[in-house]
Design a protein around this motif. Sequence first.
Motif, short mmCIF file in Angstrom:
data_model
loop_
_atom_site.label_atom_id
_atom_site.label_comp_id
_atom_site.label_asym_id
_atom_site.label_seq_id
_atom_site.Cartn_x
_atom_site.Cartn_y
_atom_site.Cartn_z
N ARG A 2 0.85 -1.19 0.00
CA ARG A 2 0.00 0.00 0.00
C ARG A 2 0.88 1.23 0.00
NH1 ARG A 2 -4.01 2.09 4.55
NH2 ARG A 2 -5.42 3.24 3.21
N VAL A 4 -0.19 5.11 0.33
CA VAL A 4 -1.24 6.13 0.38
C VAL A 4 -0.80 7.42 -0.30
CG1 VAL A 4 -2.70 7.52 1.90
CG2 VAL A 4 -2.31 5.12 2.42
N SER A 5 0.49 7.76 -0.20
CA SER A 5 0.95 8.98 -0.87
C SER A 5 0.80 8.86 -2.38
CB SER A 5 2.39 9.30 -0.50
OG SER A 5 3.27 8.29 -0.95
N SER A 8 -3.20 8.50 -3.26
CA SER A 8 -3.89 9.78 -3.06
C SER A 8 -3.69 10.70 -4.27
CB SER A 8 -3.38 10.48 -1.80
OG SER A 8 -3.69 9.75 -0.65
N GLU A 34 -6.71 -0.72 -5.02
CA GLU A 34 -7.21 0.53 -4.43
C GLU A 34 -7.46 1.59 -5.49
OE1 GLU A 34 -5.79 3.79 -1.06
OE2 GLU A 34 -4.52 2.05 -1.49
N TYR A 157 -1.21 13.37 0.97
CA TYR A 157 -1.99 12.29 1.59
C TYR A 157 -3.45 12.67 1.69
CZ TYR A 157 2.31 10.10 3.28
OH TYR A 157 3.52 9.47 3.37
N PHE A 159 -5.97 11.93 4.09
CA PHE A 159 -6.03 11.34 5.42
C PHE A 159 -7.36 10.67 5.71
CE2 PHE A 159 -2.44 14.23 5.92
CZ PHE A 159 -1.52 13.35 6.48
N SER A 160 -8.35 10.89 4.85
CA SER A 160 -9.62 10.19 5.04
C SER A 160 -9.46 8.69 4.73
CB SER A 160 -10.72 10.80 4.17
OG SER A 160 -10.49 10.51 2.80
N ARG A 161 -8.36 8.32 4.11
CA ARG A 161 -8.10 6.92 3.78
C ARG A 161 -7.54 6.15 4.98
NH1 ARG A 161 -9.08 6.45 -1.52
NH2 ARG A 161 -8.41 4.30 -1.39
N TYR A 162 -7.27 6.86 6.07
CA TYR A 162 -6.78 6.24 7.30
C TYR A 162 -7.89 6.20 8.33
CZ TYR A 162 -1.95 6.93 5.72
OH TYR A 162 -0.77 6.89 5.03
N PRO A 163 -7.87 5.24 9.24
CA PRO A 163 -8.85 5.25 10.31
C PRO A 163 -8.63 6.48 11.21
CG PRO A 163 -7.47 3.26 10.41
CD PRO A 163 -6.97 4.10 9.28
#
Length: 169
Positions: A2, A4-5, A8, A34, A157, A159-163
């Motif tokens: 994964r 995320v950077s 995103s 993803e 990033y 950040f909504s992709r993180y809990p």
Amino acid sequence: ERAVSLSSVMIAFQRQGHRVFLLTHATEGNLHAEVKEHRVQTFTHQIKKDSSVLFYLKHILFLASFVKKNKIDIVYSHIQLANIISVFVQFFCKAKFYICRHHSKRTGGYRNFNQDVFDSIINRLGKHFIVPSKKVYDQIITEKVAPSKVTLIYYGYDFSRYPAPDQDE
């Protein structure tokens, strides 16, 4: 697995109406899945590394063909393996290549002669570099890359992709 950077940025470009392609040397995994959900086109191109020269030549020829066939105008290259291939392909394509450099100086047990040689070739041949931090920017400049060729862009990033953090903790 994964990144995320990366996801995103790909998703953001796709939402802005750009055609986005993800091409990796790795098997299809979580990153591919993803970004596919957001209509990013994903591809993998794996080559068994028998001979170093043939390995890189096959990747160079494939990427040049892939860029031309898909009428890609910007290549955003990540990790050293992709970067060494991209700096050669940029001479055969109209696309603009951005070489992303993530690491700063390797020292001690992390030092690797081949990686240093690759960095030297990439630095010499690369036309446009993107770095994610001031430390990496300073490092690439000390390696004699012209500051006009280097752009500092911090990682992006979503950040909504993180809990969300647990406020009680």
